[in-house]
Design a protein around this motif. Sequence first.
Motif, short mmCIF file in Angstrom:
data_model
loop_
_atom_site.label_atom_id
_atom_site.label_comp_id
_atom_site.label_asym_id
_atom_site.label_seq_id
_atom_site.Cartn_x
_atom_site.Cartn_y
_atom_site.Cartn_z
N PRO A 167 0.83 -1.21 0.00
CA PRO A 167 0.00 0.00 0.00
C PRO A 167 0.87 1.26 0.00
N THR A 168 0.59 2.17 -0.91
CA THR A 168 1.37 3.40 -1.03
C THR A 168 0.46 4.58 -1.31
N THR A 169 0.90 5.74 -0.86
CA THR A 169 0.18 6.99 -1.16
C THR A 169 1.19 8.04 -1.56
N ILE A 170 0.70 9.05 -2.28
CA ILE A 170 1.55 10.18 -2.68
C ILE A 170 0.89 11.46 -2.20
N VAL A 171 1.68 12.31 -1.57
CA VAL A 171 1.24 13.66 -1.20
C VAL A 171 2.33 14.62 -1.64
N GLY A 172 1.92 15.77 -2.16
CA GLY A 172 2.93 16.69 -2.70
C GLY A 172 2.71 18.12 -2.29
N HIS A 173 3.81 18.79 -1.91
CA HIS A 173 3.82 20.25 -1.82
C HIS A 173 4.09 20.74 -3.25
N VAL A 174 3.12 20.55 -4.10
CA VAL A 174 3.39 20.67 -5.53
C VAL A 174 3.68 22.10 -5.98
N GLY A 175 3.39 23.06 -5.12
CA GLY A 175 3.72 24.43 -5.48
C GLY A 175 5.20 24.69 -5.59
N ASP A 176 6.03 23.83 -4.96
CA ASP A 176 7.47 23.98 -5.10
C ASP A 176 8.14 22.71 -5.63
N GLY A 177 7.35 21.82 -6.25
CA GLY A 177 7.93 20.65 -6.91
C GLY A 177 8.31 19.51 -5.99
N ASN A 178 7.83 19.53 -4.76
CA ASN A 178 8.21 18.54 -3.75
C ASN A 178 7.07 17.54 -3.55
N PHE A 179 7.38 16.23 -3.62
CA PHE A 179 6.35 15.26 -3.28
C PHE A 179 6.92 14.12 -2.45
N HIS A 180 6.01 13.48 -1.69
CA HIS A 180 6.37 12.42 -0.75
C HIS A 180 5.66 11.14 -1.15
#
Length: 467
Positions: A373-386
């Motif tokens: 199981p995996t998820t993606i969350v991103g601070h996409v305003g600065d190109g950063n994702f987890h």
Amino acid sequence: MDLSRLPAVPPLPSGFSGLLRARFGEACQTSEAIRTQHGASESHFPTVLPGAVVFAASTQDVVDCVNLCREHGVAIVPFGAGTSLEGHTLPLSGGVSLDLSRMDAVVAVNHADFDCVIQPGIRREALNAHLRDTGLFFPIDPGANATIGGMAATRASGTNAVRYGTMREAVLGLEVVTAQGKVIRTGKRAKKSANGYDLTRLYVGSEGTLGIITEITLRLHPMPEAIMAACCAFETLEGAVDTVVQAFHCGVPMARIELLDTALVRAVNRWSKLEMPEAPTLMFEFHGSPAGVTEQVETIRALAAANGGGEFVWAEKTEDRTRLWRARHEAYYASIAVRAGAIGWTTDVCVPMSRLAECITQTRAELDRSAIPTTIVGHVGDGNFHVLFAIDPDSPAELAEVEALNASIVERALAADGTCSGEHGIGLGKQEWLIAELGEDAVDVMRTLKRALDPDGLFNPGKIFSM
């Protein structure tokens, strides 16, 4: 880093615990429960116990602890809230865990200059509660209720970084205790300076390996006149990310813009009792004047509609915004909770905005081929994702698979001229990728700085790079 291959943690030198107790009294603790608390982390790394925990209450306490440790060759690891995700506070060489959480005072608030002076142990939520009636706030929000000292040491950022920057921009100056037990100041309250080497930026992000931060001067910001938050579900991940990129091309000054993939929306709904559409989702927050916020909203609404976005769900009241962002901040726990008995294994990368959609969609496609199981969350305003993995802690095969997936994610980011970590830092988990990103010669410069400032190698040994 494979911690199972590390040598056993050495005990404290004979009689050293007695010296600590003579100086610090009850502020020195050696119980297994306290040591375990300071030797564990929220990451997948195993627990490593320090020999003792010292709770500092003043800069002088820090100086005295550093001097005792230097005189007896004992490692010392600064500790705040213990919320870091790359094993930063694990005492790999045993020694002393120096807990700074009792140094939590607000020393001064300078309203006219938009700054404050605080001790490192204050947590970000407590600082903003203190500032509530001043019309000012501290915007850096990494999600966890971390200590400001820990945030400075790891160069934290988070959801507000797209508008307000990271700890690199927020810190004006520091008081630092060096490995020689000296107390130095790296800057004043002036908003800019050209006075020699930038020592403030050297210590911000040094992860406790070069000095121990005992006071911080922070840049503050005025509370915006109007705040609005919203969610919008999209037909595709590409459409969501394209909306973000286009918004910046249009000059929309968003305060926060976060991406949740479908798997994460499903997990957050279950964890936080929400009913968001289970699709790729952007969470927005807009700051400014009422007219300015309205203009921002209309621009984003039009862009989202053109990229497959649905209806905007608004959170205008403070309590509704708080609930919405609390759900986002608890994404880590929501992701782990999808699997009984799982632990979290998380990684982050950051890439140029022009490569963000490509990197996220390729990463999601690769993750979909795994049963983990995996998820993606991103601070996409600065190109950063987890990427958050919920792994079985008793499965070596699963751990090996996640390590291979992490390697692929980082390699993809580096190939896009990105970085191996946008905000988690290096700690233990990203050391080989630091070399891959910057090269051995650049890391050797870091080693040279480490040897010059901490010649005995006692400050948080084993972190960022091997010596």
